[in-house]
Design an enzyme around this catalytic site. Structure first.
Site, PDB file in Angstrom:
ATOM      1  N   SER A 115     -16.100  15.853  -5.177  1.00 59.92           N
ATOM      2  CA  SER A 115     -14.995  15.025  -5.660  1.00 59.92           C
ATOM      3  C   SER A 115     -14.597  15.536  -7.036  1.00 59.92           C
ATOM      4  O   SER A 115     -15.375  16.248  -7.699  1.00 59.92           O
ATOM      5  CB  SER A 115     -15.462  13.565  -5.757  1.00 59.92           C
ATOM      6  N   TYR A 117     -21.560   6.829  -8.068  1.00 54.73           N
ATOM      7  CA  TYR A 117     -20.750   7.852  -7.400  1.00 54.73           C
ATOM      8  C   TYR A 117     -20.664   9.113  -8.258  1.00 54.73           C
ATOM      9  O   TYR A 117     -20.860  10.228  -7.769  1.00 54.73           O
ATOM     10  CB  TYR A 117     -19.356   7.286  -7.118  1.00 54.73           C
TER      11      TYR A 117
END
Length: 255
Positions: free
Chosen positions: A137, A150
């Site tokens: 990401s 995350y």
């Protein structure tokens, strides 16, 4: 038709395994890899989602909880293309973040990719060819508030990918990260709804003022843009590309 030549597909004879294969990005990757000739193993915690996508690509479904190391041991070892895609999100301040959720996110997004690589690399080494592709990401390169688990997991995945690249280079195996910004998925749609409720604004305003504030290209990424890059990394043109993070983030990480 007589005289017509059959051209081999680039991944003919290769086995691919996609985690989170029942989700939007995973499904797109499964389709793209199958179209390139691979036999695709679709791994997802949701048995129905895994079965549906596997049926679409003539693949094999595996209902697996990636937070369970013993379940990972039941997955195939003869994998040529490993796509570590599974993940989930939880948004909360560190002072309110549930420790059990933080731990589970590391299990699914860091420990499981390690265990899968450990399981599949011997087969890749034996064939002198392999691709480990980690769907990271932009949050593997940048941080955002309230996403401690995350961001930590994606940064951990980046480090793991680099180590795999170093260790496996002599065996014809590459390891890279694909780093999307916000992709048009249910996970992102859920974040939009949560942000709208939290800030008391409309969902369109969440997209324009919050999600797309940092990217220079002001739109969400389509899942097939991610899967196209995954398949490109399997081609001969990417044989020298390893240990890299490939930002698919509309120049977010360039700023």
């Amino acid at each position: 038709m007589p005289g017509t030549q059959q051209h081999a597909l680039p991944l003919d004879g290769r086995n691919a395994l996609v985690t989170g294969g029942g989700g939007t990005i995973g499904r797109s990757c499964a389709h793209a890899l199958a179209e390139a000739g691979a036999k695709v193993h679709v791994v997802d915690r949701d048995v129905d989602s895994a079965a549906l996508v596997a049926s679409e690509v003539d693949g094999v479904a595996h209902a697996t909880d990636l937070a369970d190391p013993t379940a990972i041991q039941q997955l195939p070892e003869e994998v040529d293309v490993l796509v570590n895609n599974a993940g989930f999100q939880h948004v909360a301040p560190i002072t309110e973040f549930p420790p059990e959720t933080f731990i589970r996110m590391q299990q699914v997004m860091v420990t499981a990719p390690f265990l899968l690589a450990r399981r599949c690399l011997p087969h890749m080494y034996a064939r002198h060819w392999g691709r480990v592709i980690n769907i990271s990401s932009v949050h593997g390169l940048r941080a955002s508030a309230f996403k401690s688990a995350y961001v930590a997991a994606k940064h951990g995945l980046e480090g793991l990918s680099k180590v795999i690249a170093l260790e496996s280079a002599a065996h014809g195996v590459t390891s890279n990260c694909v780093n999307p910004g916000y992709v048009r998925t249910p996970l992102v749609r859920d974040q939009i709804s949560e942000q709208a409720a939290s800030h008391g604004i409309g969902e369109d305003e969440v997209v324009s003022k919050i999600l797309l504030d940092r990217p220079a290209i002001k739109r969400l990424i389509e899942p097939d843009e991610v899967s196209a890059l995954v398949v490109w990394l399997c081609g001969p043109q990417a044989a020298y590309l390893s240990g890299a993070a490939l930002p698919l983030d509309g120049a977010w990480s360039a700023s």
